[in-house]
Design a protein around this motif. Structure first.
Motif, PDB file in Angstrom:
ATOM      1  N   PRO A  27       0.857  -1.081  -0.085  1.00 23.59           N
ATOM      2  CA  PRO A  27       0.254   0.034   0.089  1.00 23.59           C
ATOM      3  C   PRO A  27       0.852   1.228   0.038  1.00 23.59           C
ATOM      4  O   PRO A  27       0.386   2.298  -0.884  1.00 23.59           O
ATOM      5  N   LYS A  28       1.978   1.180   0.805  1.00 22.59           N
ATOM      6  CA  LYS A  28       2.832   2.369   1.007  1.00 22.59           C
ATOM      7  C   LYS A  28       3.465   2.860  -0.575  1.00 22.59           C
ATOM      8  O   LYS A  28       3.401   4.043  -0.952  1.00 22.59           O
ATOM      9  N   GLN A  61       4.601   0.919   8.530  1.00 19.64           N
ATOM     10  CA  GLN A  61       5.040   1.688   9.662  1.00 19.64           C
ATOM     11  C   GLN A  61       5.954   2.894   9.114  1.00 19.64           C
ATOM     12  O   GLN A  61       6.562   2.577   7.933  1.00 19.64           O
ATOM     13  N   PRO A  62       5.769   4.228   9.538  1.00 22.42           N
ATOM     14  CA  PRO A  62       6.764   5.352   9.270  1.00 22.42           C
ATOM     15  C   PRO A  62       8.076   4.838   9.164  1.00 22.42           C
ATOM     16  O   PRO A  62       8.655   4.083  10.134  1.00 22.42           O
ATOM     17  N   GLY A  63       8.973   5.156   8.099  1.00 25.92           N
ATOM     18  CA  GLY A  63      10.382   4.730   8.046  1.00 25.92           C
ATOM     19  C   GLY A  63      10.680   3.356   7.643  1.00 25.92           C
ATOM     20  O   GLY A  63      11.818   3.265   7.270  1.00 25.92           O
ATOM     21  N   VAL A  64       9.680   2.333   7.577  1.00 22.68           N
ATOM     22  CA  VAL A  64       9.896   1.285   6.957  1.00 22.68           C
ATOM     23  C   VAL A  64       9.990   1.348   5.549  1.00 22.68           C
ATOM     24  O   VAL A  64       8.945   1.500   4.918  1.00 22.68           O
ATOM     25  N   ARG A  65      10.810   0.492   4.740  1.00 20.26           N
ATOM     26  CA  ARG A  65      10.872   0.366   3.270  1.00 20.26           C
ATOM     27  C   ARG A  65      10.570  -0.835   2.893  1.00 20.26           C
ATOM     28  O   ARG A  65       9.854  -1.048   1.869  1.00 20.26           O
ATOM     29  N   ASP A  66      10.723  -1.889   3.405  1.00 19.62           N
ATOM     30  CA  ASP A  66      10.711  -3.246   3.270  1.00 19.62           C
ATOM     31  C   ASP A  66      10.889  -4.152   4.477  1.00 19.62           C
ATOM     32  O   ASP A  66      11.458  -3.774   5.323  1.00 19.62           O
ATOM     33  N   ALA A  67      10.206  -5.202   4.510  1.00 16.33           N
ATOM     34  CA  ALA A  67      10.458  -6.309   5.455  1.00 16.33           C
ATOM     35  C   ALA A  67      10.214  -7.728   5.020  1.00 16.33           C
ATOM     36  O   ALA A  67       9.360  -7.824   4.055  1.00 16.33           O
ATOM     37  N   LEU A 117      13.152  -9.341   9.389  1.00 15.12           N
ATOM     38  CA  LEU A 117      14.365  -8.522   8.774  1.00 15.12           C
ATOM     39  C   LEU A 117      13.817  -7.513   8.044  1.00 15.12           C
ATOM     40  O   LEU A 117      12.987  -7.498   7.219  1.00 15.12           O
ATOM     41  N   VAL A 118      14.285  -6.001   8.464  1.00 17.14           N
ATOM     42  CA  VAL A 118      13.502  -4.854   7.988  1.00 17.14           C
ATOM     43  C   VAL A 118      14.576  -3.693   7.310  1.00 17.14           C
ATOM     44  O   VAL A 118      15.626  -3.690   8.087  1.00 17.14           O
ATOM     45  N   VAL A 119      14.131  -3.381   6.360  1.00 20.71           N
ATOM     46  CA  VAL A 119      14.792  -2.301   5.750  1.00 20.71           C
ATOM     47  C   VAL A 119      14.189  -0.722   6.225  1.00 20.71           C
ATOM     48  O   VAL A 119      12.787  -0.772   6.050  1.00 20.71           O
ATOM     49  N   ALA A 121      14.305   6.093  10.561  1.00 17.09           N
ATOM     50  CA  ALA A 121      13.159   6.626  11.386  1.00 17.09           C
ATOM     51  C   ALA A 121      12.549   5.770  12.229  1.00 17.09           C
ATOM     52  O   ALA A 121      11.733   6.000  13.149  1.00 17.09           O
ATOM     53  N   ALA A 122      12.876   4.429  12.157  1.00 15.84           N
ATOM     54  CA  ALA A 122      11.977   3.370  12.768  1.00 15.84           C
ATOM     55  C   ALA A 122      12.852   2.560  13.837  1.00 15.84           C
ATOM     56  O   ALA A 122      14.058   2.505  13.679  1.00 15.84           O
TER      57      ALA A 122
END
Length: 380
Positions: free
Chosen positions: A187-188, A303-309, A326-328, A332-333
């Motif tokens: 969605p983002k 979530q704000p600051g998350v680009r991928d997970a 594992l989060v990109v 800001a997160a």
């Protein structure tokens, strides 16, 4: 079967384009392979190129191997052209195409088929890596031609264009439609594309369906989608492959009575729109509770600051399996905030027991997350 080795050059893609054109007219079947892939020789050997081809095959396309060992999908001229025609009908008519993804995968190869049916000459983005300025240069002849302009990308490529914000993004805005496949469109990312003025068409499909067969939740004309009792997605229609090369048992298991049984779970809404919920095997059994990895990824990705997970299950002596992620991020997160967000929306069982950050997720194939590599990294 004619093998075409793709070495990143325009000449190799042109050779494949000509071979595919011949195969669509009843000529020798084509198997495109990536010469830079160290596993390609073994893959070729496994497909026994000297063995007579199954009747009616135009292209043998190797799957990415994301669901196990790569398979050789058998596609007929009618399946390939049915997909291409239905795509043009959905997008707004035949047009000019830019090939911007690897042509040894179905998403790239279909660009060649679509251009062939449209009577237009495709442009090629070749070379190593994906750079926005190169994308803009390769797109120029397509965008200057008369008529609709299309291309197909994977989400990672679109993110790079949006992040760069330069000539590549300007070119992306100029396309009448960008088919976005190989991985789910978050969605983002939809919001970012819309705000930037980029017209995307998220697509769901696979090699076995001759590329995308559900566009923005709506099956292409001639495609039927239904769910098994366990919510496994099944697909029927003229776009289907007719089996796997030299694998009759696997063919019988996956193709039956005109239907292809996918590895994905789904939901069909009252208006007929198809929603893919994730792979059937992405369910993590933790402490006796079944958790959808895809659902956790959607929460984290929002979530704000998350680009991928990427969320996977790892063996755990107490829980059986532990939910780990594992989060990109863009910096800001923080892990406590992300875990709290998952807990609030999905409950404590879905909350990652461990969460690590990375600059980028490992990918395989045309742009799919390499979950095996993620598991290996998080298991350390």
């Amino acid at each position: 079967m004619r093998v075409v080795w793709l070495d990143g050059s325009a000449d190799a893609v042109a050779a494949l384009d000509a071979a595919v054109a011949s195969a669509l007219d009843g000529g020798e079947a084509v198997l495109p392979l990536n010469s830079a892939d160290p596993s390609a020789p073994a893959l070729l050997a496994g497909m026994a190129p000297g063995t007579p081809e199954e009747p009616g095959t135009a292209v043998v396309i190797a799957t990415s191997g994301s669901t196990g060992a790569p398979k050789g999908v058998l596609l007929s001229p009618s399946a390939l052209t049915a997909s291409a025609r239905a795509t043009h009908d959905r997008l707004g008519g035949p047009g000019h195409w830019l090939l911007a993804t690897p042509a040894h995968y179905i998403g790239g190869l279909q660009v060649l088929v679509r251009a062939r049916l449209a009577g237009t000459r495709p442009a090629y983005l070749v070379g190593d890596g994906f750079r926005p300025d190169d994308f803009a240069a390769a797109a120029a002849p397509v965008l200057s031609a008369s008529g609709p302009a299309y291309t197909a990308l994977v989400p990672t490529q679109l993110v790079r264009l949006l992040d760069d914000g330069g000539a590549g993004l300007d070119a992306a805005r100029a396309f009448d439609a960008i088919v976005l496949g190989a991985a789910a469109t978050s969605p983002k990312l939809r919001t970012r594309a819309a705000e930037a003025g980029v017209r995307i068409m998220p697509a769901y499909g696979m090699s076995e369906t001759a590329s995308g067969c559900v566009y923005d939740g709506v099956p292409l004309d001639g495609v039927r989608v239904e769910l098994d009792a366990d919510d496994r997605v099944r697909i029927a229609g003229d776009v289907l492959a007719h089996g796997y090369r030299l694998a009759p048992e696997l063919t019988a298991e996956s193709f039956a009575d005109g239907w292809f049984r996918t590895s994905d779970r789904g939901r069909i809404h009252a208006d007929g729109r198809v929603e893919v919920l994730g792979r059937a095997d992405d369910v993590i059994n933790t402490g006796g509770v079944k958790v959808s990895a895809a659902a956790v990824e959607r929460v984290l990705g929002g979530q704000p600051g998350v680009r991928d997970a990427c969320v996977v299950g790892l063996p755990d002596p107490e829980w059986g399996e532990a939910v780990v992620a594992l989060v990109v991020t863009d910096g800001a997160a923080d892990s406590s905030g992300l875990r709290a967000a998952v807990r609030a929306e999905l409950g404590p069982a879905a909350t990652p027991k461990r969460l690590e950050f990375t600059a980028e997720l490992p990918l395989r194939g045309p742009g799919k997350i390499d979950r095996s590599a993620v598991k290996a990294r998080l298991a350390i």
